[in-house]
Design a protein around this motif. Structure first.
Motif, PDB file in Angstrom:
ATOM      1  N   HIS A 221       0.838  -1.190   0.000  1.00 57.12           N
ATOM      2  CA  HIS A 221       0.000   0.000   0.000  1.00 57.12           C
ATOM      3  C   HIS A 221       0.878   1.247   0.000  1.00 57.12           C
ATOM      4  CE1 HIS A 221      -2.627  -3.176   1.589  1.00 57.12           C
ATOM      5  NE2 HIS A 221      -3.559  -2.537   0.924  1.00 57.12           N
ATOM      6  N   LYS A 222       0.529   2.183  -0.846  1.00 55.07           N
ATOM      7  CA  LYS A 222       1.343   3.382  -1.046  1.00 55.07           C
ATOM      8  C   LYS A 222       0.562   4.618  -0.623  1.00 55.07           C
ATOM      9  CE  LYS A 222       3.975   5.913  -4.553  1.00 55.07           C
ATOM     10  NZ  LYS A 222       4.371   5.958  -5.985  1.00 55.07           N
ATOM     11  N   TRP A 223       1.171   5.409   0.243  1.00 57.41           N
ATOM     12  CA  TRP A 223       0.582   6.681   0.673  1.00 57.41           C
ATOM     13  C   TRP A 223       0.813   7.743  -0.388  1.00 57.41           C
ATOM     14  CZ3 TRP A 223       2.718  11.528   1.480  1.00 57.41           C
ATOM     15  CH2 TRP A 223       1.929  12.445   2.177  1.00 57.41           C
ATOM     16  N   THR A 224      -0.186   8.575  -0.639  1.00 59.25           N
ATOM     17  CA  THR A 224      -0.052   9.697  -1.563  1.00 59.25           C
ATOM     18  C   THR A 224      -0.693  10.939  -0.942  1.00 59.25           C
ATOM     19  OG1 THR A 224      -2.151   9.257  -2.695  1.00 59.25           O
ATOM     20  CG2 THR A 224      -0.164   8.157  -3.566  1.00 59.25           C
TER      21      THR A 224
ATOM     22  N   TRP B 179      -5.508   8.931   6.541  1.00 60.14           N
ATOM     23  CA  TRP B 179      -4.092   8.568   6.450  1.00 60.14           C
ATOM     24  C   TRP B 179      -3.374   9.853   6.075  1.00 60.14           C
ATOM     25  CZ3 TRP B 179      -1.850   4.123   2.884  1.00 60.14           C
ATOM     26  CH2 TRP B 179      -0.524   3.875   3.254  1.00 60.14           C
TER      27      TRP B 179
ATOM     28  N   THR C 242      -5.015   2.562  -2.400  1.00 59.48           N
ATOM     29  CA  THR C 242      -3.565   2.569  -2.161  1.00 59.48           C
ATOM     30  C   THR C 242      -2.821   1.339  -2.575  1.00 59.48           C
ATOM     31  OG1 THR C 242      -3.868   1.742   0.097  1.00 59.48           O
ATOM     32  CG2 THR C 242      -3.886   4.137  -0.196  1.00 59.48           C
TER      33      THR C 242
ATOM     34  N   SER D 103      -4.166  11.481   1.420  1.00 60.12           N
ATOM     35  CA  SER D 103      -4.104  12.134   2.737  1.00 60.12           C
ATOM     36  C   SER D 103      -5.259  13.102   2.975  1.00 60.12           C
ATOM     37  CB  SER D 103      -2.774  12.877   2.880  1.00 60.12           C
ATOM     38  OG  SER D 103      -2.752  14.042   2.060  1.00 60.12           O
TER      39      SER D 103
ATOM     40  N   SER E  49      -0.445   3.334  12.173  1.00 63.17           N
ATOM     41  CA  SER E  49      -0.695   2.468  11.022  1.00 63.17           C
ATOM     42  C   SER E  49      -2.170   2.108  10.947  1.00 63.17           C
ATOM     43  CB  SER E  49       0.135   1.186  11.140  1.00 63.17           C
ATOM     44  OG  SER E  49      -0.320   0.398  12.224  1.00 63.17           O
TER      45      SER E  49
ATOM     46  N   LYS F 233      -0.530  11.381   7.074  1.00 62.04           N
ATOM     47  CA  LYS F 233       0.910  11.413   6.849  1.00 62.04           C
ATOM     48  C   LYS F 233       1.395  10.001   6.558  1.00 62.04           C
ATOM     49  CE  LYS F 233       1.965  15.416   9.776  1.00 62.04           C
ATOM     50  NZ  LYS F 233       2.783  15.910  10.931  1.00 62.04           N
ATOM     51  N   ARG F 234       2.567   9.882   5.957  1.00 64.71           N
ATOM     52  CA  ARG F 234       3.043   8.576   5.523  1.00 64.71           C
ATOM     53  C   ARG F 234       3.057   7.559   6.664  1.00 64.71           C
ATOM     54  NH1 ARG F 234       5.544   7.867   0.903  1.00 64.71           N
ATOM     55  NH2 ARG F 234       6.043  10.084   0.812  1.00 64.71           N
TER      56      ARG F 234
END
Length: 267
Positions: free
Chosen positions: A153-156, A177, A265, A160, A234, A179-180
């Protein structure tokens, strides 16, 4: 994976004994002098973020870094500390953890020993993740039919800004979500009142971890409702805090249009 453990928890220390004399994992709050009764690999954390991995001998632990928690791993006699430290450090770096002064990875692990130390390292990481201390981003299966590759899963920045809603297992909440390495749980969330029990009436690891997280934020909860915004580290920790886990939380966070956080994500 199933591992039998013997766990003892106090206010400042959690001792986890692995079965068959396979070693001990200890999680200690840094309150001053920390004494190690045997050589061990250590993981230092600052505000529940891993900052350093190393090796220490028996005696009073000394380190110049600013940390507030230490995890020590004292393995069985057949596991070399240098090899275990190297593998843990490699895993952390490869999964985006920024270590302060990481160990020099110069020790070559013999091919005949590689499987032994890798198996042990994987068991240690499995246990730490279940207690809320992952050294790598949790991989979840994709929602569609299983494929050879596992999900990440990738944060963008786009993600956010999206509010995700949770309504499961006697809990309701709104989370971002934002912040990373941070999940923001908005005030007014309803949390599951009592943890589920095992068949024998005992608390499972997820329930114990959920209780520990709630203890960290008890000043922001009244009558099973949060009174202030809460920062968690998390998606897994959000699930443990709200409903003691037990389900894939990536699928429980859903936006206003019915799209899950997993769908937003997953890569």
């Amino acid at each position: 994976m199933e591992i039998q453990l013997n766990v003892r928890i106090t206010e400042t220390k959690t001792s986890i004994e692995m079965s068959n004399n396979y070693g001990t994992i200890t999680i200690i709050e840094n309150s001053g002098n920390i004494a190690l009764d045997q050589p061990a690999v250590y993981i230092l954390l600052k505000d529940n973020t891993v900052i350093s991995i190393g090796k220490s001998e028996t005696g009073t632990f000394q380190n110049e870094l600013d940390f507030n928690k230490i995890i020590t791993i004292a393995p069985s006699w057949d596991i070399e500390l240098d090899y275990l430290m190297q593998q843990l450090t490699t895993d952390a770096i490869e999964n985006g953890i920024q270590l302060i002064a990481p160990s020099q990875l110069e020790t070559k692990i013999p091919a005949s020993y590689q499987k032994t130390v890798t198996t042990y390292k994987d068991e240690v990481l499995f246990i730490l993740e279940k207690f809320g201390y992952p050294l790598k981003q949790k991989e979840e299966p994709k929602k569609e039919k299983a494929k050879p590759a596992k999900a990440r899963h990738k944060w963008t920045k786009e993600v956010s800004q999206i509010e995700f809603f949770i309504d499961t297992r006697d809990s309701k909440a709104t989370a971002l979500w934002h912040k990373r390495n941070e999940m923001l749980l908005k005030a007014g969330a309803t949390i599951m009142a009592n943890p589920p029990l095992n068949k024998d009436g005992s608390l499972g690891f997820s329930a114990k971890m959920g209780q520990r997280i709630r203890e960290d934020h008890k000043d922001k909860v009244k009558n099973n409702r949060t009174t202030e915004d809460i920062i968690l580290k998390s998606v897994n920790e959000v699930g443990l805090f709200l409903y003691f886990g037990g389900t894939n939380s990536w699928l429980e966070l859903i936006d206003a249009n019915g799209k899950t956080l997993n769908e937003w994500t997953v890569v």
